[in-house]
Design an enzyme around this catalytic site. Sequence first.
Site, PDB file in Angstrom:
ATOM      1  N   SER A 251       0.811  -1.204   0.000  1.00  0.00           N
ATOM      2  CA  SER A 251       0.000   0.000   0.000  1.00  0.00           C
ATOM      3  C   SER A 251       0.843   1.251   0.000  1.00  0.00           C
ATOM      4  CB  SER A 251      -0.895   0.015   1.233  1.00  0.00           C
ATOM      5  OG  SER A 251      -0.081   0.184   2.383  1.00  0.00           O
ATOM      6  N   LYS A 252       0.221   2.313  -0.390  1.00  0.00           N
ATOM      7  CA  LYS A 252       0.866   3.613  -0.503  1.00  0.00           C
ATOM      8  C   LYS A 252       1.456   4.076   0.833  1.00  0.00           C
ATOM      9  CE  LYS A 252       0.865   7.627  -3.103  1.00  0.00           C
ATOM     10  NZ  LYS A 252       1.067   7.792  -4.518  1.00  0.00           N
ATOM     11  N   ARG A 253       0.761   3.727   1.893  1.00  0.00           N
ATOM     12  CA  ARG A 253       1.186   4.181   3.216  1.00  0.00           C
ATOM     13  C   ARG A 253       2.643   3.851   3.522  1.00  0.00           C
ATOM     14  NH1 ARG A 253      -1.738   6.481   7.456  1.00  0.00           N
ATOM     15  NH2 ARG A 253       0.250   6.727   8.488  1.00  0.00           N
ATOM     16  N   GLN A 254       3.097   2.716   3.015  1.00  0.00           N
ATOM     17  CA  GLN A 254       4.426   2.259   3.395  1.00  0.00           C
ATOM     18  C   GLN A 254       5.479   2.417   2.296  1.00  0.00           C
ATOM     19  OE1 GLN A 254       4.576  -1.337   5.677  1.00  0.00           O
ATOM     20  NE2 GLN A 254       2.419  -1.211   6.192  1.00  0.00           N
ATOM     21  N   GLY A 255       5.239   3.328   1.359  1.00  0.00           N
ATOM     22  CA  GLY A 255       6.238   3.545   0.320  1.00  0.00           C
ATOM     23  C   GLY A 255       5.606   3.760  -1.036  1.00  0.00           C
TER      24      GLY A 255
END
Length: 471
Positions: A251-255
């Site tokens: 997911s976007k949250r982690q990179g």
Amino acid sequence: METKVRFAPSPTGFLHVGGLRTALFNYLYARKTGGKIVLRIEDTDQARKVENAVENLLSSFEKLDIHFDEGPHKNDGSVQHFQSQRLSIYKEHIQKLIDSGDAYPCFCDGSRLETLRKKLSDAKATIKYDRKCLNLSAEEIQAKQETEPFVIRMKIPNEEKVKFYDVVREKVSINCSEIDDQVLIKSDGFPTYHFANVVDDHLMGITHVMRGEEWLPSTPKHVLLYRFFGWNLPKYIHLPLLLNPDRSKLSKRQGDVAVEDYLEKGFLPETLINFVALLGWHPKDDREMFSLKELENEFSLKRIHKSGAVFDLEKLKWMNSQYLMQLPLETVVERSIPFFENANLDTSDKAKLSLIVDATRQRVQTLAEMPEASKMYFTVPVISVDNKELINAPQSRELLQKLKENIENSNIPDGDGFKQIVMNIGKEISLSGKSLFFPIRTAIYGEPKGPDLVLLFNILGKKEVINRLNQ
RNA sequence: GGCCCGUUCGUCUAGUGGUUAGGACCCAGGGUUUUCAUCUCUGUAACAGGAGUUCGAUUCUCCUACGGGCUACCA
């Protein structure tokens, strides 16, 4: 029968690396089997539509050299590849299901459904629609349809176990009692994924449905739809998920998740393809470096894995550094130009640029690091205090002075000649190894450690070397 | 909560009813190099646990644990 696969993204932004992996596997299978791959745009959610998403998608695939045989970019008018343009087809097909009793209109509004879900959740039961609208009379339906918004739901059989075969997971089964009466047509008249997907896959002659594992739990619904219509089932291939380092779904949250992000960070298209191909798939042997063409040959469904794969940035960087060194120099130069320009470095001298890139490509892992790692070839380097001490030592001053005079007074053809002079001076004043090379490299390169002097002279040229020795 | 899927070094993975469980990244050390980088060599490190089947299970079966996914008029 000719195989036909599809990549069917919803246009909600940029191409996701997970999407790339799915598209790539479909593409490889199509090429491997001599079949076709279709690009279909699943734009049935009006609320999530993003401007230019399709253009961005196509542009990413273009950069990666992945091409679709059919799709919105090459449309002869016979088939529409945007689901939003296929509404009449869905309308026609939903009517068949209503007529056969496999689907029914539902007038329940959001708040009622929410309350229902809450109740079931509190009771720790399976959350599904209670079929309040299933047994409405024809008259009631008629009357309500004129005044109230409604959806069409599929009617899941009562007591049955739906079984299907997945190429990766083999037998999968689920009880109908666990399956919700899925909404097929939303109140805005658009189909949901489940319905449009099945109808289109059948109509477009899709033989293999290869998609992410997140679709596995809803596959029984799709299987049931095929049965309602009396259609043959495609082969299902559910791909393992791509994961964050903490093993949750990528997911976007982690990179970064967009292919464009990686391209902008200086990863090569060849790297992205190769790297992503090895996530959830592995060749027969230990080989790791594969071009797209080679993957087309090597790919097989049998070697797709079951479990999710963490997207490891470290290994991606390593692989990129490999491609940086292996790809033809002209290719790397060409790809690096935007990065140099972005850093305001002059790329007009192509011969010099080529030498610079060649010298730098084995010292960096991405194209984006290239300008920083080679800026000393463009402008006189700033020398740190410690390094200044090194070149200002009496011994070093003598060395550098002698070197300067020697170069000025001789006709040096290239870096080899330069190095020869360096060696001669070293002999003359009894300096060798680090005490000989470090001051010289620091004077002209800015750091005691770095590329070979031959290379430095070839890139900078006699005039610039003298200039830097002066300072 | 319910359902579905999964589980080999930290990560990507190979593999088999009997192997010193192999490779790659990372990390550590050695070599090469004037140095750095590259390259090269070596090393560290794994079959989730428990039953069962079997002469023998990492491999087959079951259970448990753990992880993930799904559970929308999103895909």
